[in-house]
Enzyme design. Structure first.
Site, mmCIF file in Angstrom:
data_model
loop_
_atom_site.group_PDB
_atom_site.id
_atom_site.type_symbol
_atom_site.label_atom_id
_atom_site.label_comp_id
_atom_site.label_asym_id
_atom_site.label_seq_id
_atom_site.Cartn_x
_atom_site.Cartn_y
_atom_site.Cartn_z
ATOM 1 N N SER A 1 0.817 -1.212 0.000
ATOM 2 C CA SER A 1 0.000 0.000 0.000
ATOM 3 C C SER A 1 0.856 1.270 0.000
ATOM 4 C CB SER A 1 -0.922 0.025 1.222
ATOM 5 O OG SER A 1 -1.786 -1.078 1.189
ATOM 6 N N GLY B 1 -4.370 -2.274 -0.905
ATOM 7 C CA GLY B 1 -3.461 -1.937 -1.985
ATOM 8 C C GLY B 1 -3.223 -0.449 -2.042
ATOM 9 N N GLY C 1 -2.834 3.532 -3.598
ATOM 10 C CA GLY C 1 -3.346 4.515 -4.539
ATOM 11 C C GLY C 1 -4.853 4.686 -4.573
ATOM 12 N N CYS D 1 -9.485 -2.063 3.251
ATOM 13 C CA CYS D 1 -8.782 -0.868 2.781
ATOM 14 C C CYS D 1 -9.117 -0.565 1.316
ATOM 15 C CB CYS D 1 -7.293 -1.007 3.036
ATOM 16 S SG CYS D 1 -6.465 0.576 2.959
ATOM 17 N N LEU D 2 -8.191 -0.732 0.394
ATOM 18 C CA LEU D 2 -8.509 -0.496 -1.008
ATOM 19 C C LEU D 2 -9.652 -1.421 -1.428
ATOM 20 C CD1 LEU D 2 -7.589 1.056 -3.635
ATOM 21 C CD2 LEU D 2 -6.300 -1.002 -4.213
ATOM 22 N N GLN E 1 -12.830 0.064 -0.516
ATOM 23 C CA GLN E 1 -13.218 1.143 -1.431
ATOM 24 C C GLN E 1 -13.739 0.564 -2.750
ATOM 25 O OE1 GLN E 1 -9.520 3.261 -1.514
ATOM 26 N NE2 GLN E 1 -9.661 3.851 0.640
ATOM 27 N N ASN F 1 -3.959 2.635 7.115
ATOM 28 C CA ASN F 1 -3.015 3.147 6.135
ATOM 29 C C ASN F 1 -3.781 3.443 4.861
ATOM 30 O OD1 ASN F 1 -0.961 3.629 4.348
ATOM 31 N ND2 ASN F 1 -0.411 1.467 4.130
ATOM 32 N N GLY G 1 -5.155 6.794 2.041
ATOM 33 C CA GLY G 1 -5.215 8.200 1.666
ATOM 34 C C GLY G 1 -6.569 8.555 1.072
ATOM 35 N N HIS H 1 -7.357 -2.100 8.963
ATOM 36 C CA HIS H 1 -6.696 -3.375 8.682
ATOM 37 C C HIS H 1 -6.885 -4.368 9.816
ATOM 38 C CE1 HIS H 1 -4.451 -2.195 5.017
ATOM 39 N NE2 HIS H 1 -4.653 -0.985 5.519
ATOM 40 N N GLU I 1 -6.171 -7.329 9.760
ATOM 41 C CA GLU I 1 -5.024 -8.253 9.757
ATOM 42 C C GLU I 1 -3.817 -7.625 10.463
ATOM 43 O OE1 GLU I 1 -5.665 -6.216 7.462
ATOM 44 O OE2 GLU I 1 -3.884 -5.646 6.331
#
Lengths: 1072, 360
Positions: B47, B220, B222, B248-249, B252, B290, B292, B332, B334
């Site tokens: 990430s 992941g 970006g 996370c990603l 999204q 983590n 953005g 996360h 994990e």
């Protein structure tokens, strides 16, 4: 939310080793939280010098002993709905457990808020504790609880030596220690059994890492760990004796979170509501671990964690106790986020203990599994090097950091193998002598990471040493040194070593060079979130590992700097914290911003809520100048923080810093013996005769002139106490030849010593040399007992009016001559109305909170107004207006100081104090004595009287008669027994310890047949010393109350016999 | 003495530091993270692709770096096989490290993977700047050699870090398709604690015709908008009823597939201390984060609801379908690095697979 409107909170009583000022901080925070929720709060705490017992903190305050008897009386009177036990240390917890098990809480319908009592019992009872953790698959050291010595011996056959012995239900490891064989085990176990009916034999994990977590849980089962801490010293050294670093530095993420998860598992299983502390041992060579302790209450570590992170654990714990959720409590620092988070630190803190072992005769200086330190400091930096060097200076025992100290350790291997309070300096010396990190690790088991970092400091010192002059000090080298925490003084003393410049002058030269090169420190905030959210916090520290200030400075002359009192130590403790905080409050009231500088994590003054700006930083000349350069304050208050700020006054003044109140030159005049005598003589103020002497011959001549006894104060001590009274030529010779150095560089001050003389003190405040208020108190003991150890009565009850007038007259003269504007204290010797001045301090003294709270007139408040230039009205109350009496008693911690002789002398030995109020002198005295651990002797047991010299035998006679009449069994030593028999008082004679004949005193003490020991030291003959010592020490080691002063013993016995427990009134402070 | 190098931000601010890693000029997006432990895990977390990491914790490298051991074919101590971030910027570096299972110093490890590291920089001052101005582009300049500024968010970073061919780990009863958008190894480790086989597939792999019991969308780097193919495939998956979990990603992506929108946060959440709350309760968890980008919860379709909300700033931290066994978290569970308080969500996912299996 819990339905409780009236809440009783138990304080922790007098400060003692293992339980110090941290509980004033926790209690004050808890009370603030409760009041914020609109609760009516009732506080019991006899420690009158604390902030928590000050006006406006609790709704009602009882200066009474924290024992089930008194707490029950207060419950009956105040009818609280609920009680909180977690904020007064082990004292409150133990008292709470007793109240619970005896059914008193249930009887009066008092709920325990926060962690349930059963949970507390489960964590306190070693066996239950281990079993409970086993049931949730958490590893604890292999151990077994035993109830007898034979049992202990059989258990150790399974576990194998070395083992550690621990007593249940004790403070900071009392009665604990390591044993490597049967003899050691038998010896230690017998002591431990006197403190506790149950002891624990445990596998030894010596050399493992020691780690602590502070865990919080709310009633919704939300759990967070607020802080973890890593001990620099490996397991085997009590965490209270260790240098501690937060956050941990050598744990991987896997280890950190594995241990964190275990902490959460434990807190859930135990069922804590509030805060608890979990201590671990971690194998340095694998990921094995053991949980070694759980404290189901606020602790020294939680106070440290609060200061280390900015997360107010006690405040939050109190709110959780009321049934609030973590998510409902705002983060006090950011004010936009909640208390449900784990602080992220972008700095490192070091906690370093402060010991005062040099004050005690006979005490072992080794540090180990039981606590001996009397205070601690916390230093903050952005590297370990910076933090540890700052911290070693803060401890305040003449050290300038890790290196550049004038200390030489004769045998470093012994020191490293058997650590004492000097071990870290032995590491520095070992680097000097070429030891490698590997070798040091092998010996000490200190993690190599710490040793590498110390080695870096040492190497840097060598680079500085190689410089020829200050011009060789380029920007990069100097910045590097500052980033490693070198002080200007340290750098100066290295570069200019051997040069004939005053040490502070050397520092000045470095400071000038530094400014010329543009190397300035910067100010950073402690904001709990490592900068992630903007913080309005005023909690600050100073570092060279950064290039930007977090705050702007107003520089408008509307701020006032107050210097704090540093580490608690014998002679300077919570009373000065009270003075500092009181000054801060008054400064704010007068419309100024108050800036506090202090570094003691156990205090209220280092609570960022208290002032407008808190610099958690050093109280050195350099740092105070840095802060004044940045702040451009109106001035600096040096008179409310005890001796540390007092000593800075002249140095600051000479460098252009405005000292508020009494001029720095006056302070110097009072501090300097020679100058002070030159001031007193023409004023006709008498002092005991004294001389500063540099040869043994001169000393003998002076002693011939004034006569024995004399008090001697060497400036360099080889062994034993620094200050002592000598009564015979032999003793004098011994003191001068064996215990001290007498030379041109190390002069000895010899003072005529007055026997059987009263000691009287005045605490006063003056403006422009005119006294505006004063308080006169007297000591129960005759002179010869340090004023910090003496029992003090206020208002003085037994002085001649003429003496009082004399005291006021002299005080007025001195106030005028020294042009005092602020607080001051003078100590007098009084004999038949003749007065001699023995000390004059132009600052607040330790008795300021005491006399302020008894008179209900805040002397520090008035002093602060004066320092800020306000005209004040004189305080009109006189003694006759006060219709009650306050008595202040000292708390001793001899039980923790193995082998120390528990006798009082001219050097201070007490670690804390209490004061209680009564309708008369004896009532106040009895409450006060019961608050420092005395108990009304049981009639099932006896009282041992060994009444010393003839005059004290006479002094004790009436008291002994009263005891006998009350039905007490008296035991006495030979002379005393004979004397009592002759005067018709029945007493059974016991043999001296060295007589080795039955019935022997020692057996009676060990077998708990005696419930009070009165042992008045007679003379200093070897036999007398050794016998007396054995009686006193055995009493202390077996937890039997001991009194060594005949005047105090007499007064106390009178109080027991005429008032008794039932005769004591249960009145709050407000009711007097 | 270590070599000096410059860190320059896109607004022209320059900091001078000392090198302890590879001495080459690089550019990327500067992000700060507030975790106090776990640099080996963070540096290998895909990430962080394209980013210059700024830990707020001042002393880094203390316990060295563990070795390259593997279990089940995946690295035991790392979150991927190599260092993923562009560079590391810290206040103070420990060249001498101490830990029983460490094999290298942090500096030598950085050099091994050609990643620059700078120490001697006031990372608190830098963090405050990033907080106030938002994440910024930055570059590290050695010997005056200036590489151009580079915005990783304009690229498909996922394609750079994800596996390029499918592979299978484990031999359990239930088959999980793990879409690798830059997965952390610990997702696999957490899944394997249950009775599952994990088929790891590339980010753009069309799994919709595969036989599987549960779908897992990994974390992941970006902007999720770059993962058009993954969103497309996920959209098909949510038409079915098989359990889905995203992190996370992956969270999204699931949200985008459901029809919601995402946006870029000013400076993101990166640390171990982020509290999340279950809406309508007092139940909170401390999580490792983590990211953005974030989900705009206002755009969430009516058949979805918020599962977690960030207690600090109210942003979305998780969603779930109101009737189907689909959920995802922004944080996360994990961990690695970070707190493991929410690892039970893997069990939730596993149980829903088991339930779904029973119903089938």
């Amino acid at each position: 939310m819990e339905k409780a409107d009236r809440i009783l909170l138990l304080g922790s009583g007098a400060l003692k080793i293992g339980q110090s000022g941290e509980f004033d901080y926790s209690g004050s925070q808890a009370l603030k939280a409760l009041r914020e929720e609109g609760k009516y709060t009732i506080l019991i705490n006899p420690n009158i010098a604390t902030m928590q017992t000050s006006e406006g903190i609790a709704d009602v305050v009882y200066f009474l002993p924290i024992t089930p008897y008194f707490v029950e009386k207060v419950i009956i009177k105040e009818k609280p709905d609920a009680i909180m036990l977690a904020f007064g240390g082990q004292t409150a917890l133990n008292c709470g457990v007793e109240l619970h098990t005896s059914g008193i809480l249930k009887k009066y319908g008092v709920k325990v808020l926060g962690t349930p009592v059963e949970a507390i019992i489960n964590t306190e009872d070693r066996e239950l504790f281990a079993e409970m953790l086993r049931s949730i698959d958490v590893k604890t050291p292999r151990s077994e609880a035993v109830n007898s010595i034979p049992e202990a011996l059989s258990v150790v056959k399974e576990i194998g030596y070395p083992v550690i012995v621990r007593a249940a239900y004790t403070l900071g490891g009392l009665g604990s220690g390591f044993c490597s064989n049967d003899d050691e085990l038998i010896k230690l176990a017998s002591t431990a059994f006197t403190y506790s009916p149950q002891i624990l034999i445990e596998e030894s994990l010596k050399g493992w890492k020691e780690i602590e977590y502070e865990v919080v849980r709310d009633c919704y089962d939300n759990c967070i760990t607020v802080c973890n801490m890593e001990n620099f010293d490996p397991l085997g050294i009590h965490t209270g004796e260790s240098i501690v670093v937060a956050p941990s530095q050598t744990l991987s993420d896997h280890e950190y979170h594995k241990v964190r998860q275990i902490a959460i598992k434990i807190i859930r299983h135990v069922g804590i509501i509030g805060e608890c502390n979990v201590q671990y041992a971690l194998d340095p060579d694998s990921d094995d671990y053991r949980v070694i302790e759980v404290n189901a209450r606020l602790s020294r570590s939680s106070a440290l964690a609060s200061k280390a992170t900015g997360y107010p654990l006690a405040f939050v714990a109190a709110k959780l106790g009321l049934g609030l959720g973590l998510d409902e409590i705002p983060n006090a620092v950011t004010r936009v986020t909640s208390a449900c988070f784990e602080p992220a630190l972008d700095y490192v803190v070091c906690k370093i203990p402060r010991w005062d072992l040099g004050k005690f005769e006979g005490v072992s200086k080794l540090i180990g599994s039981s606590m001996k330190s009397v205070g601690e400091v916390m230093s903050i930096g952005r590297t370990f090097e910076e933090a540890i060097q700052k911290g070693l200076r803060m401890v305040g025992q003449g050290m300038h950091g890790f290196v550049c100290n004038s200390i030489h350790i004769a045998d470093i291997d012994t020191e490293l193998n058997n650590p004492t309070d000097k071990r870290i300096f032995a590491i520095a010396q070992a680097f000097d002598e070429g030891y490698s990190v590997d070798r040091l690790h092998e010996i000490t088991k200190i993690d190599k990471w710490f040793l590498y970092r110390l080695e870096i400091i040492h190497r840097y010192r060598n680079r500085l040493r190689a410089l020829e002059s200050v011009d060789d000090l380029d920007a990069e080298l100097l910045r590097g040194a500052k980033q490693m925490g070198f002080s200007d003084y340290q750098i100066g003393s290295t570069i200019f070593r051997g040069k004939d410049i005053d040490p502070h002058g050397k520092g000045d030269l470095i400071r000038a060079r530094r400014k010329e090169l543009g190397i300035l420190p910067c100010v950073k905030q402690i904001d709990t979130l490592a900068g992630e959210y903007p913080a309005l916090t005023n909690y600050l520290y100073i570092t060279y590992n950064g290039d930007e200030n977090d705050i702007n400075f107003e520089r408008d002359g509307k701020s006032v700097v107050v210097l704090g009192s540093g580490a608690y130590r014998i002679g300077s403790s919570v009373e000065f914290d009270w003075c500092g905080v009181t000054a801060v409050k008054k400064i704010q009231e007068l419309g100024y911003r108050a800036i506090m500088i202090n570094y003691n994590p156990e205090t209220v003054s280092t609570d960022y809520d208290v002032c407008d700006r808190l610099f958690f930083d050093e109280l050195t000349l350099e740092r105070v100048l840095d802060i004044c350069d940045m702040e451009a304050p109106l001035g600096v208050v040096v008179s409310t923080g005890g001796q540390i700020p007092n000593n800075l006054a002249l140095l600051l003044d000479r460098r252009g810093v405005r000292i508020l109140g009494t001029p720095a030159q006056s302070i110097d005049m009072a501090e300097d013996r020679q100058k002070f005598s030159q001031l007193c003589d023409p004023l006709g103020i008498d002092q005991p005769r004294w001389r500063e002497l540099t040869s043994i011959g001169d000393i003998y001549n002076f002693v011939d002139e004034v006569g024995l006894p004399v008090m001697i104060r060497p400036s360099y001590v080889l062994s034993g106490a620094a200050m002592r009274v000598v009564s015979s030529a032999d003793e004098l010779e011994n003191a001068l030849n064996n215990a001290a150095v007498v030379s041109q560089e190390h002069p000895v001050v010899v003072t005529e010593f007055m026997q059987r003389t009263k000691e009287v003190e005045i605490d006063a405040v003056a403006q422009n040399g005119v006294i505006k208020c004063y308080a006169i108190s007297e000591h129960i003991e005759f002179a010869g007992v340090h004023s910090g150890d003496a029992t003090v009565v206020f208002p003085a009850q037994k002085l001649y009016y003429e003496t009082i007038r004399g005291i006021i007259r002299i005080s007025r003269k001195l106030a005028a001559a020294l042009n005092i504007s602020g607080p001051f204290n003078i100590q007098f010797l009084a004999k038949e109305n003749a007065l001699k001045v023995i000390e004059c301090n132009l600052r607040a003294s330790r008795s300021f909170p005491f006399v302020s709270k008894i008179t209900k007139f805040n002397l520090i408040g008035m002093a602060t107004e004066i320092m800020l230039g306000r005209e004040v009205e004189p305080f009109g109350k006189t003694f006759a207006d006060i219709d009650y009496v306050g008595v202040k008693c000292s708390q001793f911690s001899f039980a923790r100081l193995l082998k120390a002789d528990p006798v009082l002398g001219v050097d201070m030995a007490s670690t804390g104090e209490v004061a209680c109020i009564g309708d008369n002198y004896h009532e106040a005295l009895l409450k006060s004595m019961l608050s420092v651990g005395h108990r009304i002797p049981s009639k099932d047991k006896g009282i041992l009287v060994s009444s010393g010299p003839a005059y004290s035998k006479v002094e004790m006679l009436e008291a002994c008669e009263m005891l006998a009449a009350k039905g007490y069994k008296l035991y006495a030593t030979g002379g005393t027994a004979k004397f009592l028999e002759e005067h018709g008082v029945p007493a059974e004679m016991l043999q001296w310890p060295d007589a080795e004949v039955e019935p022997n005193i020692i057996d009676y003490l060990v077998n708990q047949k005696i419930d009070l020991v009165i042992n008045i030291p007679k003379n200093h003959s070897a036999r007398e010393l050794s016998n007396g010592y054995r009686i006193r020490r055995t009493a202390v080691d077996h937890n039997i109350p001991l009194i060594t002063n005949s005047r105090l013993a007499r007064a106390y016995i009178y109080a027991i016999c005429t008032i008794g427990l039932e005769g004591l009134s249960i009145n709050s402070w407000e009711e007097y | 003495m270590a070599k000096k190098a410059i860190l320059e931000l896109e607004d022209g601010t320059r900091y001078e530091g000392y090198s302890f890693g590879c001495e080459k000029s690089v550019a990327g997006e500067l992000v700060f993270y507030t975790a106090m432990t776990g640099y080996p895990e963070s540096l290998t977390d895909p990430s962080y692709k394209g980013q210059i990491l700024v830990p707020t914790s001042p002393m880094i490298g203390n316990y060295g770096v563990p070795g390259e051991d593997t279990v089940n074919g995946i690295a035991k101590f790392y979150e991927s096989e190599k260092i993923q971030c562009t560079a590391l910027v810290i206040t103070n570096y420990s060249e001498n490290y101490s830990h029983w299972d460490s094999k290298f110093s942090l500096g030598s490890w950085l050099r091994h993977w050609d990643v620059p590291g700078l120490y001697g920089i006031d990372t608190r001052a830098l963090t405050k700047k990033l907080r106030d101005c938002g994440s910024m582009l930055g570059r590290i300049i050695f010997d005056g050699e200036e590489v151009p500024f580079y915005d990783p968010n304009k690229e498909n970073l996922v394609a750079q870090v994800a596996t390029d061919k499918p592979f299978t780990v484990g031999e359990g009863r239930y088959k999980v398709v793990l879409v690798d958008c830059g997965k952390k190894n610990n997702i696999i480790r957490c899944l394997l604690k249950h009775d599952v086989t994990v088929k790891v597939v590339p980010w753009d792999y069309d799994f919709t015709n595969e036989e599987y019991d549960g779908l897992f969308l990994s974390n992941g780097p970006g902007d999720p908008a770059m993962c058009v193919a993954t969103v497309e495939h996920t959209r098909k998956a949510i038409e079915q009823d098989k359990p889905i979990m995203g992190i996370c990603l992956g969270h999204q992506i699931l949200a985008l597939a459901a029809g919601a929108k995402t946006y870029k946060l000013k400076y993101g959440h990166r640390g171990h201390n982020q509290p999340v709350i279950v809406p309508g309760t007092h139940k909170c968890f401390i999580t490792s984060q983590n990211h953005g980008f974030a989900l705009d919860e206002k755009t969430l379709p009516p058949d979805w609801e918020q599962m977690f909300v960030n207690l600090n700033d109210g942003t979305n931290e998780g969603i779930r379908h109101r009737s189907k066994p689909f959920f995802s978290t922004q944080f996360h569970p994990e961990a690695s690095s970070g707190p493991v308080d929410t690892e039970d969500l893997f069990a939730t996912f596993f149980n829903s697979m088991a339930d779904y299996g029973k119903g089938r």
